[in-house]
Design an enzyme around this catalytic site. Structure first.
Site, PDB file in Angstrom:
ATOM      1  CB  THR A  33      66.855  37.539  28.395  1.00  0.00           C
ATOM      2  OG1 THR A  33      66.996  37.577  29.816  1.00  0.00           O
ATOM      3  CG2 THR A  33      67.473  38.776  27.767  1.00  0.00           C
ATOM      4  N   GLY A  39      57.377  37.289  34.953  1.00  0.00           N
ATOM      5  CA  GLY A  39      57.691  36.354  33.877  1.00  0.00           C
ATOM      6  C   GLY A  39      58.502  35.156  34.325  1.00  0.00           C
ATOM      7  CG  ASN A  75      54.102  39.984  43.058  1.00  0.00           C
ATOM      8  OD1 ASN A  75      55.255  39.714  42.718  1.00  0.00           O
ATOM      9  ND2 ASN A  75      53.443  41.029  42.568  1.00  0.00           N
ATOM     10  NE  ARG A  76      57.001  46.000  44.885  1.00  0.00           N
ATOM     11  CZ  ARG A  76      58.017  46.638  44.305  1.00  0.00           C
ATOM     12  NH1 ARG A  76      58.993  47.134  45.056  1.00  0.00           N
ATOM     13  NH2 ARG A  76      58.072  46.748  42.995  1.00  0.00           N
ATOM     14  CE  LYS A 116      62.963  34.965  30.126  1.00  0.00           C
ATOM     15  NZ  LYS A 116      63.289  34.168  31.327  1.00  0.00           N
ATOM     16  CB  SER A 173      72.923  33.977  26.157  1.00  0.00           C
ATOM     17  OG  SER A 173      71.931  34.077  27.145  1.00  0.00           O
ATOM     18  CG  LEU A 176      64.221  32.221  40.017  1.00  0.00           C
ATOM     19  CD1 LEU A 176      63.090  32.507  39.036  1.00  0.00           C
ATOM     20  CD2 LEU A 176      64.594  30.748  39.962  1.00  0.00           C
ATOM     21  CB  SER A 201      46.117  42.807  41.829  1.00  0.00           C
ATOM     22  OG  SER A 201      47.187  43.635  41.400  1.00  0.00           O
TER      23      SER A 201
END
Length: 286
Positions: free
Chosen positions: A61, A139, A161-162, A65, A16, A229, A165
């Site tokens: 970061t 996030g 997602n793993r 967040k 950054s 990402l 829930s």
């Protein structure tokens, strides 16, 4: 002191400060930028101290967040919908304005890659509905879901997602605020999924640990666009797996990183810097 900073943990690896310096040099701004290593115990105090002592803008970061969302006095629509903040600006009246530039940074990179054509995913199948598979419900996903849904015409996002829930909670939230074209399913059910995905996004930390996601290879076709990402010098483990299984369109998250930083810079300085020169510089210095 520096007037701008990024807060996170870990933080030593962050690019950054380098990105901000390149943007500032282009625009002609001399204000400095620091890296702030913080913990769950002191993040709140150090962030407020930074602004109290003259700080003007902060990047947030992982993993803070969602914490930052609750520390801001005012929120942009993007931050409100994502319930997370990655950029804060101190306004002239002292109010801390929270924004989330992750989503718009992601969209900016899809446009740079020419993966978006007339606000739609470029798709040789020209499907009526553009199916997007989002892997991960943390996030990072929160920042990109609302922007994807409002930018890409007729898209549908399926979240896996793993921990199922967490995907359910995220899906329910977006459906409650009006986004009906988002759903979720247990990770194992992907093996029975007949959807044809135009875009698959890895928003997990799997590539950080060189892990291979447990998703079926038949989801990948030569025209499936695969985006991680996470970023690194070589192909990430996710991108390597996608290429191995036939995708001709793969990208990592460095372009998104620079894109979201550019939109943060715009919020702070009302000037939008050039993305490509910075992205090319970072690629050459890995």
């Amino acid at each position: 002191m520096s007037f701008f900073a990024v807060f996170g943990n870990p933080i030593k690896h962050s690019k950054s400060a380098e990105i901000y310096a390149l943007f500032a040099n282009e625009i002609g701004i001399s204000k400095g930028y620091d890296l702030k290593l913080v913990s769950q115990d002191n993040f709140h105090y150090l962030l407020y101290d930074f602004f109290k002592l003259g700080g003007l803008g902060a990047n947030i970061t992982s993993p803070f967040k969602e914490n930052a969302y609750f520390l801001c006095n005012q929120l942009t629509e993007r931050a409100e919908k994502s319930r997370s903040v990655n950029t804060i600006k101190k306004l002239k009246n002292g109010v801390l304005l929270g924004d989330n530039t992750d989503g718009i940074g992601f969209i900016s990179d899809l446009k740079r890659l020419n993966w978006i054509d007339n606000d739609n995913i470029s798709d040789t199948n020209k499907s009526t509905v553009i199916n997007i598979l989002l892997i991960g419900a943390g996030g990072a996903s929160k920042g990109i879901v609302p922007v994807l849904l409002t930018t890409i015409e007729k898209c549908h996002i399926n979240i896996v997602n793993r921990t199922f829930s967490k995907a359910q909670v995220l899906t329910s939230y977006y459906q409650e605020i009006g986004y009906k074209n988002v759903s979720c399913m247990p990770l194992c059910e992907l093996y029975y999924d007949t959807s044809k995905y135009s875009l698959i996004i890895n928003a997990t930390t799997s590539s950080m640990y060189s892990a291979i996601l447990k998703i079926p290879s038949f989801l990948i076709t030569p025209v499936t666009k695969c985006y991680d990402l996470f970023y690194q010098k070589q192909d990430t483990s996710f991108i390597s797996w996608c290429k191995k299984n036939g995708s001709n369109y793969c990208a990592d998250g460095l372009g998104m990183l620079v894109g979201q930083a550019a939109h943060a810079f715009l919020l702070w300085h009302n000037l939008f810097p050039s993305i490509d020169p910075v992205l090319n510089h970072l690629r050459s210095t890995f």
